[in-house]
Design a protein around this motif. Structure first.
Motif, PDB file in Angstrom:
ATOM      1  N   THR A 158       0.840  -1.204   0.000  1.00  0.00           N
ATOM      2  CA  THR A 158       0.000   0.000   0.000  1.00  0.00           C
ATOM      3  C   THR A 158       0.870   1.247   0.000  1.00  0.00           C
ATOM      4  O   THR A 158       0.630   2.191  -0.776  1.00  0.00           O
ATOM      5  CB  THR A 158      -0.948   0.003   1.206  1.00  0.00           C
ATOM      6  N   LEU A 159       1.899   1.270   0.858  1.00  0.00           N
ATOM      7  CA  LEU A 159       2.798   2.414   0.901  1.00  0.00           C
ATOM      8  C   LEU A 159       3.541   2.578  -0.421  1.00  0.00           C
ATOM      9  O   LEU A 159       3.705   3.703  -0.915  1.00  0.00           O
ATOM     10  CB  LEU A 159       3.792   2.258   2.059  1.00  0.00           C
ATOM     11  N   THR A 160       3.979   1.476  -1.009  1.00  0.00           N
ATOM     12  CA  THR A 160       4.649   1.534  -2.312  1.00  0.00           C
ATOM     13  C   THR A 160       3.754   2.201  -3.348  1.00  0.00           C
ATOM     14  O   THR A 160       4.185   3.085  -4.098  1.00  0.00           O
ATOM     15  CB  THR A 160       5.031   0.120  -2.777  1.00  0.00           C
ATOM     16  N   GLY A 161       2.501   1.791  -3.395  1.00  0.00           N
ATOM     17  CA  GLY A 161       1.572   2.376  -4.349  1.00  0.00           C
ATOM     18  C   GLY A 161       1.291   3.839  -4.076  1.00  0.00           C
ATOM     19  O   GLY A 161       1.214   4.662  -4.999  1.00  0.00           O
ATOM     20  N   GLU A 162       1.137   4.199  -2.801  1.00  0.00           N
ATOM     21  CA  GLU A 162       0.855   5.592  -2.449  1.00  0.00           C
ATOM     22  C   GLU A 162       2.028   6.502  -2.803  1.00  0.00           C
ATOM     23  O   GLU A 162       1.842   7.608  -3.332  1.00  0.00           O
ATOM     24  CB  GLU A 162       0.534   5.696  -0.956  1.00  0.00           C
TER      25      GLU A 162
END
Length: 357
Positions: A77-81
């Motif tokens: 999720t952090l990677t995508g954000e």
């Protein structure tokens, strides 16, 4: 974004940003430069990372953001954000993964969604990774990622041009992907778990000769949020960080501040233009013992070196010197960059047959 374009930007100051999202990793490879495993909890504060990347603007941003670790896809999720925020400002993004998820027949949906958010995906593969994740599993997963429309590459490491593993794996990749997936091939260096067995880096330069350092070009966010001007792992992990390599902290500084410090420091300009040994010699300092990187760290707090750098590399003249050094470092294109900093024998693979999908 193809691998050759990413590598070709490497000599240009602040053209890229390296983000270490976490030191955690499900794998425990014997050559890991960061000493990562699942018990290590070091990672920057996610909110601070998002605020820092969110400070990019269309007018002031890196061309490319490299998301790495540890294993960045433990935080999909952090990677995508982070990728969304960077791309919104006009930056392109890339992620480097150890491929832990390839051990499953299907890529977990959260990880596939994160990969779909980036502009380039690079898979680490070498003899140490293959003890953790089978080659066939990595190939199968990379086929699936290519089918999703994301540009892909391999990041390979070995002991040098004569390493039989590198000869074998590059032939296997050629057969499997028909020469359409490029490879960046590096030599294992004595950092992290490899410190006790890998051969030392290339011998130190003659102080009388210029030996520029392109590795001081892209800022690096370390696992505690400190931003360094150098990607050498011993430097990234060192606290306190050498003052001339310390660009700030993501908790208190934005990208514009970090970029300005990286671009305007006379000492950093000289390191990129002539290298630390030559800079020290020009300033009348005695030769530093140890490696090239040891010599750079030893410049910390040396006012004679700082004064010598200001005399040559301050202001517009210093900016021109920096640009000239970057253009020289980019000579020969991406292959030239790999010949100087990676495994020269495999440099042509960085742009293998255009990497067409």
């Amino acid at each position: 974004m193809e691998l050759a374009e990413l590598v070709g930007l490497r000599p240009f100051p602040a053209a890229g940003l390296l983000l270490g999202l976490t030191r955690r990793c499900p794998l425990r490879c014997g050559h890991c430069s960061t000493g990562s495993d699942l018990t290590v909890r070091e990672e920057p504060d996610a909110g601070q990372l998002l605020r820092f990347v969110g400070s990019f603007t269309e007018e002031n941003r890196p061309d490319v953001v490299m998301l790495t670790g540890g294993e960045p896809l433990l935080l999909p999720t952090l990677t995508g954000e982070l990728s969304f925020l960077a791309r919104r400002a006009g930056s392109r993004t890339a992620v480097l993964s150890g491929m832990f998820f390839a051990r499953s027949r299907e890529i977990p949906p959260a990880i596939l969604r994160a990969i779909a958010q980036v502009d380039h995906f690079s898979a680490s593969l070498d003899v140490h990774h293959e003890r953790e994740v089978a080659r066939a599993d990595v190939f199968r997963a990379l086929h699936r990622i290519r089918e999703s429309g994301v540009s892909v590459s391999f990041h390979l490491t070995g002991t040098g041009a004569a390493d039989p593993y590198l000869a074998d794996i590059t032939r296997a990749i050629e057969r499997e992907f028909g020469g359409r997936v490029p490879c960046l091939v590096n030599e294992v260096r004595p950092f992290g778990r490899a410190a006790s067995w890998a051969r030392p880096a290339r011998s130190g330069p003659d102080p009388s000769a210029a030996a520029p350092c392109s590795m001081a070009a892209w800022p690096v966010v370390a696992f505690d949020g400190t931003v360094l001007a150098c990607c050498n792992q011993d430097t990234v992990d060192r606290r306190p960080a050498p003052a001339h390599l310390d660009l700030g902290h993501i908790g208190s500084d934005d990208w514009g501040t970090v970029r300005r410090r990286a671009l305007e420091s006379p000492v950093l300009r000289m390191i990129r233009a002539v290298g630390p040994a030559h800079l020290a010699a020009r300033s009348g300092a005695a030769p530093r013992p140890g490696s090239y990187c040891d010599g750079c760290r030893a410049l910390d707090g040396d006012e004679a070196v700082a004064a010598g750098a200001r005399a040559v590399a301050a202001g517009p003249a210093g900016a021109l010197l920096d640009l000239t050094a970057a253009l020289r470092g980019a000579q020969g294109g991406p292959e030239g960059v790999v010949r100087r900093h990676g495994c020269p024998a495999y440099a042509p693979l960085v742009g293998a047959r255009g990497a067409a999908r």
